[in-house]
Structures are given as C-alpha cells and as structure tokens.
Write an enzyme that holds these catalytic residues in place. Structure first.
Site, mmCIF file in Angstrom:
data_model
loop_
_atom_site.group_PDB
_atom_site.id
_atom_site.type_symbol
_atom_site.label_atom_id
_atom_site.label_comp_id
_atom_site.label_asym_id
_atom_site.label_seq_id
_atom_site.Cartn_x
_atom_site.Cartn_y
_atom_site.Cartn_z
ATOM 1 N N ALA A 254 0.738 -1.293 0.074
ATOM 2 C CA ALA A 254 0.086 0.028 -0.011
ATOM 3 C C ALA A 254 0.910 1.107 0.161
ATOM 4 O O ALA A 254 0.284 2.328 -0.164
ATOM 5 C CB ALA A 254 -0.761 0.044 1.236
ATOM 6 N N CYS A 255 2.207 1.001 0.240
ATOM 7 C CA CYS A 255 3.001 2.296 0.219
ATOM 8 C C CYS A 255 3.902 2.417 -1.090
ATOM 9 O O CYS A 255 4.536 1.778 -1.673
ATOM 10 C CB CYS A 255 4.032 2.272 1.391
ATOM 11 S SG CYS A 255 5.431 2.899 1.484
ATOM 12 N N GLY A 256 3.702 3.569 -1.692
ATOM 13 C CA GLY A 256 4.206 4.023 -2.967
ATOM 14 C C GLY A 256 5.737 4.014 -2.822
ATOM 15 O O GLY A 256 6.664 3.404 -3.862
#
Length: 141
Positions: A11-13
């Site tokens: 979920a983390c770019g």
C-alpha cells in the site's frame, strides 16, 4: 533463492518503487509483507543494528498507534519501543532492504540503488513520473 530481501508494504508508494528498482536490476527479491508477517524481536534488533540507525529512527510517526501510545515522549526505552513495533507492525517504517552490500531503510526509495549488487538494466521512473535512472542504467541524482 534470492540474496535480496525487502520488508514491503504494497500500500506504500515508496515501498512499491523500491521493489521495482530491485527488479529493474534483474533481481527478484524475497518479499516479506511485514504487516502480516512481522519480524521476530531478534530479527528486528538485527535489522536496526545492521542499518546503523536508532530504534526511534525506525518508528513511523504518522500512524494512529504512535499518538495513542504517546510515543513522541522520550520516556520509552529502546526495548519498549521495539515491543510496541512488534505489537503494532504499522509502527515499523518501510521499506527495509537487505542485500549482500548492506541493509537500509529505503526512504527515499532510490537509497536502494546504493546497496544493490547489480546495476539497473534500463530506465526507471517512480510511480509519480520522477525519473531516477536513465536508459543506460545510470542514476540521475
């Protein structure tokens, strides 16, 4: 078996960009989704030591447990902070990458380029379009 491991949050770019830079070097890392499979206490202590950072430097500050637990206060020992990270893995900052050349908290994501054993295989741009590596595999910054 890969000699590169990433503690990853899809979920983390920043974590996604880091994973793709590893793949752009021709390596397929071992991917540990640390929110579902957090490291053991011994593993977390070793990661922190190998990165050469303080326990507090690995804490994520912009998540609910940080404020709820009052972690901004300096009253907690390193052991207590590690306990909180193990109880609430969302408190562990990411991505952490382990390679034969070192262990780093890859924030920003291009920090991973310093510890990859193989050069980039071509151009790479982050999800936001920022170019990091040129067509020849050379770092732009």
């Amino acid at each position: 078996m890969s000699n590169i491991t990433i503690y990853h949050n899809p979920a983390c770019g920043t974590s996604r960009n880091t994973l793709e830079m590893i793949r752009n070097s021709g390596n397929e890392p071992t991917v540990i989704h640390y929110l579902e499979n957090p490291p053991s206490r011994d593993e977390l202590v070793k990661l922190i030591a190998d990165m050469g950072i303080s326990v507090r430097a690995l804490l994520r500050k912009n998540v609910e447990p940080y404020e709820e637990l009052g972690l901004e206060e300096d009253k907690f020992t390193d052991d207590q902070l590690i306990d909180f990270m193990l109880q609430h893995p969302i408190l562990i900052n990411r991505p952490i990458v382990v390679t034969p050349l070192g262990t780093r908290l890859c924030r920003p994501s291009e920090v991973v380029l310093d510890i990859l054993p193989d050069a980039q295989k071509g151009a790479f741009a982050k999800e936001d379009g920022e170019k990091v590596v040129d067509e020849a595999g050379k770092r732009l910054k």
